[in-house]
Design an enzyme around this catalytic site. Structure first.
Site, short mmCIF file in Angstrom:
data_model
loop_
_atom_site.label_atom_id
_atom_site.label_comp_id
_atom_site.label_asym_id
_atom_site.label_seq_id
_atom_site.Cartn_x
_atom_site.Cartn_y
_atom_site.Cartn_z
N CYS A 119 0.81 -1.22 0.00
CA CYS A 119 0.00 0.00 0.00
C CYS A 119 0.85 1.27 0.00
CB CYS A 119 -0.96 0.00 1.18
SG CYS A 119 -2.08 -1.39 1.17
N HIS A 252 -3.28 7.24 3.49
CA HIS A 252 -3.68 5.95 2.91
C HIS A 252 -5.10 5.63 3.36
CE1 HIS A 252 -3.80 1.95 1.54
NE2 HIS A 252 -3.65 1.38 2.72
N ASN A 282 -9.98 -0.06 0.42
CA ASN A 282 -8.52 0.08 0.38
C ASN A 282 -8.03 -0.42 -0.99
OD1 ASN A 282 -5.77 -0.20 0.64
ND2 ASN A 282 -5.83 -1.17 2.65
O1 UT7 Z 1 -3.15 -1.18 4.21
C1 UT7 Z 1 -3.32 -1.75 5.48
C2 UT7 Z 1 -4.40 -2.80 5.35
N1 UT7 Z 1 -5.10 -3.23 6.51
C3 UT7 Z 1 -5.69 -2.44 7.43
O2 UT7 Z 1 -5.56 -1.25 7.49
C4 UT7 Z 1 -6.54 -3.15 8.44
C5 UT7 Z 1 -6.36 -2.61 9.84
N2 UT7 Z 1 -7.33 -3.25 10.75
C6 UT7 Z 1 -8.63 -2.95 10.71
O3 UT7 Z 1 -9.07 -2.13 9.93
C7 UT7 Z 1 -9.53 -3.63 11.72
O4 UT7 Z 1 -8.76 -4.35 12.64
C8 UT7 Z 1 -10.57 -4.58 11.05
C9 UT7 Z 1 -11.59 -3.76 10.29
C10 UT7 Z 1 -9.90 -5.57 10.12
C11 UT7 Z 1 -11.31 -5.37 12.11
O5 UT7 Z 1 -11.91 -4.46 13.03
P1 UT7 Z 1 -11.76 -4.67 14.60
O6 UT7 Z 1 -12.54 -3.60 15.25
O7 UT7 Z 1 -10.30 -4.77 14.90
O8 UT7 Z 1 -12.50 -6.04 14.80
P2 UT7 Z 1 -11.95 -7.42 15.40
O9 UT7 Z 1 -10.97 -8.06 14.49
O10 UT7 Z 1 -11.54 -7.18 16.84
O11 UT7 Z 1 -13.26 -8.29 15.43
C12 UT7 Z 1 -14.38 -7.94 16.26
C13 UT7 Z 1 -15.48 -8.93 16.00
C14 UT7 Z 1 -15.02 -10.39 16.04
O12 UT7 Z 1 -16.07 -11.14 16.59
P3 UT7 Z 1 -16.02 -11.64 18.13
O13 UT7 Z 1 -14.79 -12.46 18.23
O14 UT7 Z 1 -15.96 -10.37 18.93
O15 UT7 Z 1 -17.29 -12.41 18.27
C15 UT7 Z 1 -14.85 -10.75 14.60
O16 UT7 Z 1 -14.99 -12.13 14.36
O17 UT7 Z 1 -16.00 -8.73 14.68
C16 UT7 Z 1 -15.98 -9.98 13.96
N3 UT7 Z 1 -15.75 -9.67 12.55
C17 UT7 Z 1 -16.74 -9.42 11.69
N4 UT7 Z 1 -18.07 -9.35 11.86
C18 UT7 Z 1 -18.81 -9.05 10.77
C19 UT7 Z 1 -14.56 -9.62 11.89
N5 UT7 Z 1 -14.78 -9.30 10.60
C20 UT7 Z 1 -16.12 -9.18 10.45
C21 UT7 Z 1 -16.95 -8.88 9.36
N6 UT7 Z 1 -18.29 -8.81 9.57
N7 UT7 Z 1 -16.47 -8.63 8.13
#
Ligand code: UT7
Length: 325
Positions: A119, A252, A282
């Site tokens: 990225c 970004h 992204n």
């Molecule tokens: O160029 C760089 C590229 N990458 C990034 O910039 C990504 C950086 N990270 C993020 O943007 C965030 O960490 C995410 C958007 C990927 C995830 O958000 P989060 O607030 O960190 O969520 P999490 O991973 O802590 O997950 C929270 C909950 C989990 O469920 P439980 O365990 O609390 O029951 C996940 O399983 O949300 C669940 N979850 C989803 N639910 C619905 C994870 N992905 C999804 C989804 N839809 N797509």
């Protein structure tokens, strides 16, 4: 490539971008994986993304963006003396996408190469182009960020597939006596190689390892916020500027919460930040030049304004550019 007379600055004289026609909304993703529009919007700010057709490759997207930038700059292909493409999804292992693009545009003989910094690819390419111009080795450079990131996504993985989209952005950079790019910084730290990666390769005509994106979302989130807010502070301090001197920041476009957290940390109002992540997701190396082109064409970014561009990507790689537009 001939040596040309040395100019103090490089300046963007044209911008262009391209998005594939197909729009995939969060609602459409709801029908394919266990996710929902509310979760995606609340956690990422993303509402939709563009996805390339099976017949479209990175070079196709790059060509559209490049031609638009060349048209704005009133620059023909034979006037380009360097072509750099930032991409992680090249059409082929080789020749580089930059060479494929060069052939499409009808340029012959200028050096052309790809930069792979995920990225941050466009930022690495832009800074490289700036160095070529400042050293007198190039006068007019086509710099592209283009990715068909959808090809390296596991569409069954809801942790990554909802985040990305496809697209391309391009600029024409020209040697200039007036600013221009006036400050650049690039960083990398391979220690973080495992928190965002595609841990596979092609050998003996087969994929070895995994050809899909693997990510520790929370680790990436934390790293992105701290690296980009520290870098913004560093850029301002180095140049004896404050946030009040910045007209627009183009960060970004990965997650609106990352952008908001950086804005809070560096005390930059959100209305000075160009945001496209809601519409594009992204788009990897395309994210910054795409956002730049959109804000130039809709009139928000004006000549003479001070811009801070900041990218971060797998590797980890990150970097920033301060410029007078
Ligand atoms: O160029 C760089 C590229 N990458 C990034 O910039 C990504 C950086 N990270 C993020 O943007 C965030 O960490 C995410 C958007 C990927 C995830 O958000 P989060 O607030 O960190 O969520 P999490 O991973 O802590 O997950 C929270 C909950 C989990 O469920 P439980 O365990 O609390 O029951 C996940 O399983 O949300 C669940 N979850 C989803 N639910 C619905 C994870 N992905 C999804 C989804 N839809 N797509």
């Amino acid at each position: 490539m001939n040596q040309v007379s040395c100019s103090l600055f490089s300046r963007i004289i044209g911008t262009g971008s391209y998005l594939p026609a197909r729009v995939v909304t969060n609602k459409e993703l709801e029908t394919q994986i266990n996710t929902n529009d509310e979760w995606i919007v609340e956690r990422t700010g993303i509402r939709q993304r563009h996805i390339a057709a099976d017949t479209e490759g990175t070079c196709d997207l790059a060509e559209h963006a490049a031609r638009r930038a060349m048209e704005m700059a009133n620059c023909s292909a034979d006037e380009l003396d360097l072509i750099i493409v930032g991409t992680t999804t090249p059409d082929l292992i080789y020749p580089s996408t930059a060479c494929l693009l060069q052939a499409r545009l009808g340029n012959h003989g200028a050096p052309a190469f790809d930069v792979q910094a995920v990225c941050s690819g466009f930022m690495y390419a832009l800074v490289t182009a700036d160095k070529f111009i400042k050293s007198g080795a190039a006068k007019r450079v086509l710099v592209v960020g283009a990715d068909v990131y959808s090809r390296i996504l596991d569409w069954n993985d809801r942790g990554t597939s909802i985040l990305f989209g496809d697209g391309a952005g391009a600029v024409i950079l020209e040697a200039s006596d007036t600013a221009g790019i006036f400050s650049t910084k690039l960083h990398a730290d391979g220690k973080y190689k495992d928190i965002l990666c595609v841990p596979g390769t092609v050998a003996q005509n087969q994929i070895h390892g995994c050809g899909f994106t693997r990510m520790n979302g929370q680790e990436v989130f934390k790293f992105a916020v701290s690296a980009l807010s520290e870098l913004a502070d560093d850029m301002l301090k180095t140049n004896q500027l404050t946030v009040n001197d910045i007209d627009w920041m183009i960060p970004h476009q990965a997650n609106i919460r990352i952008i908001q957290a950086i804005a809070r940390k560096i005390k930059l109002p959100m209305d000075k930040i160009i945001v496209t992540v809601d519409k594009h997701g992204n788009t990897s190396a395309a994210s910054i030049p795409l956002a730049l082109d959109i804000a130039v064409r809709d009139g928000r970014i004006q000549r003479g304004q001070t811009l801070l561009l900041e990218a971060i990507g797998g590797g980890f790689t990150w970097g920033a550019v301060l410029m007078k537009f």
